[in-house]
Scaffold this active site. Structure first.
Site, PDB file in Angstrom:
ATOM      1  N   GLU A 198       0.598  -1.162  -0.035  1.00  5.27           N
ATOM      2  CA  GLU A 198      -0.002  -0.126   0.091  1.00  5.27           C
ATOM      3  C   GLU A 198       0.957   1.288  -0.043  1.00  5.27           C
ATOM      4  O   GLU A 198       0.788   2.018   1.119  1.00  5.27           O
ATOM      5  CB  GLU A 198      -0.969  -0.053   1.126  1.00  5.27           C
ATOM      6  CG  GLU A 198      -1.946  -1.056   1.113  1.00  5.27           C
ATOM      7  CD  GLU A 198      -3.164  -0.830   2.244  1.00  5.27           C
ATOM      8  OE1 GLU A 198      -2.959   0.061   2.904  1.00  5.27           O
ATOM      9  OE2 GLU A 198      -4.034  -1.691   2.089  1.00  5.27           O
ATOM     10  N   GLU A 384      -5.415  -8.362   0.767  1.00 10.97           N
ATOM     11  CA  GLU A 384      -5.917  -7.926   2.207  1.00 10.97           C
ATOM     12  C   GLU A 384      -7.323  -7.602   1.892  1.00 10.97           C
ATOM     13  O   GLU A 384      -7.997  -7.106   1.082  1.00 10.97           O
ATOM     14  CB  GLU A 384      -5.447  -6.719   2.764  1.00 10.97           C
ATOM     15  CG  GLU A 384      -3.942  -7.134   3.331  1.00 10.97           C
ATOM     16  CD  GLU A 384      -3.237  -5.820   4.096  1.00 10.97           C
ATOM     17  OE1 GLU A 384      -4.005  -5.166   4.475  1.00 10.97           O
ATOM     18  OE2 GLU A 384      -1.840  -5.841   4.178  1.00 10.97           O
TER      19      GLU A 384
HETATM   20  C1  BGC Z   1      -2.584  -2.342   5.998  1.00 12.67           C
HETATM   21  C2  BGC Z   1      -2.580  -3.249   7.383  1.00 12.67           C
HETATM   22  C3  BGC Z   1      -3.516  -2.686   8.139  1.00 12.67           C
HETATM   23  C4  BGC Z   1      -5.037  -2.862   7.929  1.00 12.67           C
HETATM   24  C5  BGC Z   1      -6.071  -2.528   8.770  1.00 12.67           C
HETATM   25  C6  BGC Z   1      -4.071  -2.196   5.691  1.00 12.67           C
HETATM   26  O1  BGC Z   1      -4.138  -1.155   5.232  1.00 12.67           O
HETATM   27  O2  BGC Z   1      -1.842  -3.113   5.115  1.00 12.67           O
HETATM   28  O3  BGC Z   1      -1.226  -3.255   7.787  1.00 12.67           O
HETATM   29  O4  BGC Z   1      -3.467  -3.388   9.633  1.00 12.67           O
HETATM   30  O5  BGC Z   1      -5.115  -2.116   6.502  1.00 12.67           O
HETATM   31  O6  BGC Z   1      -5.973  -1.343   8.952  1.00 12.67           O
END
Ligand code: BGC
Length: 472
Positions: A198, A384
């Site tokens: 990101e 993610e």
């Molecule tokens: C990040 C994580 C973070 C998650 C929740 C993502 O943008 O890569 O490191 O914990 O969001 O906030």
């Protein structure tokens, strides 16, 4: 198997799965979902990040990183905590990976801590750091889990930040040295590489609004960091490929579908500007399209950081793009400088919100996939997706009904995009266990495994049990 056949089988199986199993109502199998529907080659994994889980912040020669420093500044972390111990994954990884295996996941994404490997950012090597990641990788391979390495998940060595960090063009050389080193050490066993996590988040939060480490504010710092991150993204890819021609190389981007609040031209223009800053800025230069200056004129200011030949150097032909989705953004014209647009707060009355205040809107992941699929991208992997909810440990259980429903609904959306022919080849949830949630500290819990941060006892939540059955 045909979908109709599967549906029959699934409903017959439901009764069986209920009897004597650990499944509660919320985590019952969903007749519309089976892992088979995603295909046998689909990757099912969890994502994690070094600074959020490892702890051992000053153990065995690790150097200081920007978060170690930032956490010590007053008022930066909501609950005044630090990532110094976090989940103590540094010492607990062996059991943790067994636990992951027991949940039937086959893929594990983790990031390398740059300052654990090269404590000064460049030069001096910390052999104990190399040993640690060797042990993690070897353990994964021994138990049949595929390791996926992220090279950079936000924990820049502090000594490099002291020289300007991402705002200093020298970072291209520092990052190249670090990438080269990691690939030479671990590339014999690791095929899957993610260059950056990101860039939108670490440049905006870290260099524009100061909410994340290193806590800077300012448009020039931001634009410099974006350009250098984009150059490193491509350079990292090239270095990996030069050593490992068969590697599977990607980069992970935060992707939020943006909608105008009203169907009015000025709202639509505002949405377009936000879309540039959240999405397009980080993918288009990589694809050789340059920066989307036309739709966000202040990006012209980027010019001062661009050198001859950069446009070529920004390009890299990634094997996959990691799509990370948490929320959609509804926008309207507004007073945020340069962008002249603002986000509309989601309405609590109308939508379910997570503990972060993010709207639960499963269609959003589908819309993001569709948006990115319009680009010439070979493969999309969801690297993610997940949610924080106020979990409660009750004896040996955590009944995280909302999270179970969240995953089921988001997975259906991913499946819909896949069934429409988009090449989505994996889903990595965020995250394996509750961890250090950056400037929010430990309150938001995103894990499918509950962590007691006092005792480091892990308890599988209902969502974890749901996945165990789903992936069986
Ligand atoms: C990040 C994580 C973070 C998650 C929740 C993502 O943008 O890569 O490191 O914990 O969001 O906030």
């Amino acid at each position: 198997m045909k979908r109709s056949e599967f549906l029959k089988l699934a409903s017959a199986g439901t009764a069986f799965l209920y009897s004597g199993s650990l499944l509660s109502k919320a985590n019952q199998p969903d007749p519309e979902l089976s892992k088979e529907l995603f295909g046998s080659a689909f990757h099912w994994g969890v994502s994690t990040a070094s600074h959020q889980i490892e702890g051992a912040w000053n153990v065995d020669g690790k150097g200081e990183n920007i978060w170690d420093r930032f956490e010590m500044m007053k008022g930066k972390i909501k609950d005044h905590s630090t990532g110094q111990i976090a989940c103590d994954f540094y010492h607990q990884f062996d059991n943790d990976l067994d636990l992951l295996k027991s949940l039937n996941f086959k893929d594990f994404r983790f990031s390398l801590s740059w300052s654990r490997l090269l404590p000064d950012g460049t030069g001096r090597i910390n052999d104990k750091g190399v040993d640690f990641y060797n042990r993690v990788i070897d353990k994964c391979l021994r138990i049949g889990i595929e390791p996926w390495i992220t090279l950079y998940h936000w924990d820049l060595p502090q000594l490099l930040e002291d020289k300007g960090g991402w705002t200093n063009r020298d970072i291209i050389g520092w990052f190249a040295e670090y990438t080269d080193f990691c690939v030479q050490k671990f590339g014999d066993r690791v095929r899957n590489w993610i260059v950056l996590n990101e860039p939108a988040a670490f440049t905006t939060l870290g260099y524009l609004i100061g909410m994340h480490a290193p806590g800077h504010r300012g448009i020039n710092k931001f634009l410099a960091s974006v350009h250098h991150a984009m150059l490193c993204q491509a350079e990292g890819g090239r270095i990996i490929r030069s050593h490992l021609p068969d590697a599977h190389i990607g980069t992970a981007l935060s992707c939020s579908y943006v909608e105008p609040k009203k169907q009015l031209p000025r709202h639509e223009r505002a949405a377009k500007r936000i879309d540039v800053i959240l999405n397009r800025l980080y993918i288009e230069p990589t694809l050789g399209m340059g920066y989307p200056k036309k739709d966000l004129p202040f990006l012209e200011k980027m010019e001062r950081f661009i050198q001859p030949g950069d446009e070529e150097r920004l390009k890299f032909d990634f094997d996959f793009i990691g799509l990370q989705n948490y929320f959609r953004v509804i926008s309207r014209p507004g007073i945020i400088p340069y962008i002249r647009a603002t986000k509309v707060k989601p309405d609590k009355e109308k939508s379910e919100l997570t503990e972060m205040g993010w709207e639960v809107w499963p269609k959003g992941i589908y819309m993001s996939i569709k948006q990115y699929a319009k680009y010439p991208i070979k493969e999309i992997i969801i690297t993610e997706n997940g949610a924080a909810f106020p979990d409660e440990l009750q004896g040996e259980s955590v009944h995280d009904t909302q999270r179970c429903n969240y995953f089921k609904d988001y997975l259906k959306s991913v499946l819909k995009a896949k069934c429409e022919g988009i090449n989505v080849t994996g889903y990595f949830l965020w995250t394996f266990m509750d961890n250090f949630e950056w400037s929010y500290g430990y309150k938001p819990r995103f894990g499918i495994v509950y962590n007691d941060f006092e005792t480091q006892k892990r308890t599988i939540k209902d969502s974890g049990l749901w996945f165990r059955n789903f992936l069986k």
